[in-house]
Design a protein around this motif. Structure first.
Motif, PDB file in Angstrom:
ATOM      1  N   GLU A   9      42.942  33.041  37.926  1.00 16.54           N
ATOM      2  CA  GLU A   9      44.283  33.539  38.245  1.00 16.54           C
ATOM      3  C   GLU A   9      45.417  32.810  37.521  1.00 16.54           C
ATOM      4  O   GLU A   9      46.338  33.447  37.031  1.00 16.54           O
ATOM      5  CB  GLU A   9      44.505  33.504  39.757  1.00 16.54           C
ATOM      6  CG  GLU A   9      43.822  34.643  40.481  1.00 16.54           C
ATOM      7  CD  GLU A   9      44.171  34.687  41.956  1.00 16.54           C
ATOM      8  OE1 GLU A   9      44.937  33.812  42.398  1.00 16.54           O
ATOM      9  OE2 GLU A   9      43.679  35.580  42.655  1.00 16.54           O
ATOM     10  N   ARG A  22      50.334  36.586  36.667  1.00 19.84           N
ATOM     11  CA  ARG A  22      50.384  35.481  37.610  1.00 19.84           C
ATOM     12  C   ARG A  22      51.342  34.397  37.099  1.00 19.84           C
ATOM     13  O   ARG A  22      52.075  33.793  37.866  1.00 19.84           O
ATOM     14  CB  ARG A  22      48.992  34.882  37.797  1.00 19.84           C
ATOM     15  CG  ARG A  22      47.997  35.837  38.442  1.00 19.84           C
ATOM     16  CD  ARG A  22      48.285  36.003  39.921  1.00 19.84           C
ATOM     17  NE  ARG A  22      47.314  36.876  40.546  1.00 19.84           N
ATOM     18  CZ  ARG A  22      47.332  37.190  41.839  1.00 19.84           C
ATOM     19  NH1 ARG A  22      48.281  36.717  42.607  1.00 19.84           N
ATOM     20  NH2 ARG A  22      46.426  38.000  42.347  1.00 19.84           N
ATOM     21  N   SER A  29      34.149  36.087  43.584  1.00 17.37           N
ATOM     22  CA  SER A  29      35.497  35.917  44.119  1.00 17.37           C
ATOM     23  C   SER A  29      36.086  34.565  43.721  1.00 17.37           C
ATOM     24  O   SER A  29      37.258  34.471  43.319  1.00 17.37           O
ATOM     25  CB  SER A  29      35.460  36.042  45.648  1.00 17.37           C
ATOM     26  OG  SER A  29      36.733  35.824  46.214  1.00 17.37           O
ATOM     27  N   ALA A  30      35.277  33.524  43.802  1.00 14.87           N
ATOM     28  CA  ALA A  30      35.749  32.186  43.436  1.00 14.87           C
ATOM     29  C   ALA A  30      36.057  32.101  41.943  1.00 14.87           C
ATOM     30  O   ALA A  30      37.020  31.435  41.538  1.00 14.87           O
ATOM     31  CB  ALA A  30      34.706  31.145  43.831  1.00 14.87           C
ATOM     32  N   ARG A  49      37.097  34.580  40.054  1.00 14.95           N
ATOM     33  CA  ARG A  49      38.361  35.297  39.842  1.00 14.95           C
ATOM     34  C   ARG A  49      39.541  34.409  40.227  1.00 14.95           C
ATOM     35  O   ARG A  49      40.573  34.401  39.542  1.00 14.95           O
ATOM     36  CB  ARG A  49      38.379  36.589  40.653  1.00 14.95           C
ATOM     37  CG  ARG A  49      37.374  37.630  40.174  1.00 14.95           C
ATOM     38  CD  ARG A  49      37.581  38.962  40.866  1.00 14.95           C
ATOM     39  NE  ARG A  49      36.427  39.836  40.687  1.00 14.95           N
ATOM     40  CZ  ARG A  49      35.547  40.119  41.640  1.00 14.95           C
ATOM     41  NH1 ARG A  49      35.699  39.594  42.848  1.00 14.95           N
ATOM     42  NH2 ARG A  49      34.529  40.921  41.393  1.00 14.95           N
ATOM     43  N   SER A  50      39.387  33.666  41.325  1.00 19.18           N
ATOM     44  CA  SER A  50      40.459  32.760  41.757  1.00 19.18           C
ATOM     45  C   SER A  50      40.703  31.672  40.715  1.00 19.18           C
ATOM     46  O   SER A  50      41.851  31.272  40.468  1.00 19.18           O
ATOM     47  CB  SER A  50      40.092  32.120  43.101  1.00 19.18           C
ATOM     48  OG  SER A  50      40.029  33.100  44.126  1.00 19.18           O
TER      49      SER A  50
END
Length: 211
Positions: A198, A204, A191-192, A194-195
């Motif tokens: 972004e 984005r 998850s980190a 992917r952040s």
């Protein structure tokens, strides 16, 4: 086959067997010993049932032995699967797989932690380990390049590379795994990562320009 060639083959096999025996003994000491400071060629030779001279001839130094142990643990720990991960057509899937590989590797063998502790007491080995870690950075670099939009700046790409490199490190894993099972650590790191990516994604960046 000539007698000379046969004798040479036997000697080569015997030397390889001794090398494996030393690496196994060294890894066992790293897993079981209370302090990396006590890790030495003498201690490993004793654990392997060989002379210090034999160990020295095989590896040359404490650093050489530590490097050999790390490389063997890396092989057994699945780092050879990185090539298959990088071959995945979707770079996002490749990055997720890379995170899984390193989480499993950092978790698999307690000797890995001791090898990282050795960086504080052996500057030469520390440099060798840093060089090995840079291979991970280069792998991340390739994936970030595949993922980022053409309009992303070099600094944005470098920020993402540095962040993902840190997130996939042993130091980060050691912190996150203190209070989490490995599956939760892996999920959190994915998850980190992917952040961190972004800001590089085309959709984005378009959304940011409209705001």
């Amino acid at each position: 086959m000539s007698t000379r060639r046969y004798v040479s083959s036997v000697r080569t096999a015997a030397a390889a067997a001794k090398r494996d025996r030393v690496i196994e003994a060294a890894a066992r000491l790293l897993r079981e010993d209370a302090s990396i400071a006590t890790f030495s060629l003498d201690a490993v030779a004793k654990a392997a049932g060989l002379t210090r001279l034999t160990v020295y001839h095989q590896f040359g130094s404490r650093r050489g032995l530590l490097e050999a142990v790390f490389d063997e643990i890396a092989r057994q720990g699945g780092l050879t699967e990185i090539a298959d991960a990088m071959a995945l057509p979707d770079p996002h899937a490749a990055l997720d797989r890379l995170v899984e590989i390193f989480c499993a590797f950092w978790d698999r063998d307690p000797a890995v932690g001791r090898l990282h502790e050795a960086m504080a007491t052996d500057p030469e080995f520390a440099q060798a380990l840093i060089e090995r870690n840079e291979r991970r950075r280069k792998t991340v670099d390739v994936l970030v390049e595949r993922i980022s939009s053409k309009t992303a700046s070099p600094q944005m790409r470098q920020d993402a590379i540095d962040m993902i490199f840190a997130l996939t490190s042993f130091a980060m894993f050691a912190v996150l795994s203190q209070h989490r099972p490995i599956d939760a650590v892996c999920k959190l790191v994915k998850s980190a990562c992917r952040s961190a990516l972004e800001p590089l994604l085309p959709d984005r960046r378009l959304a940011a320009k409209r705001q």
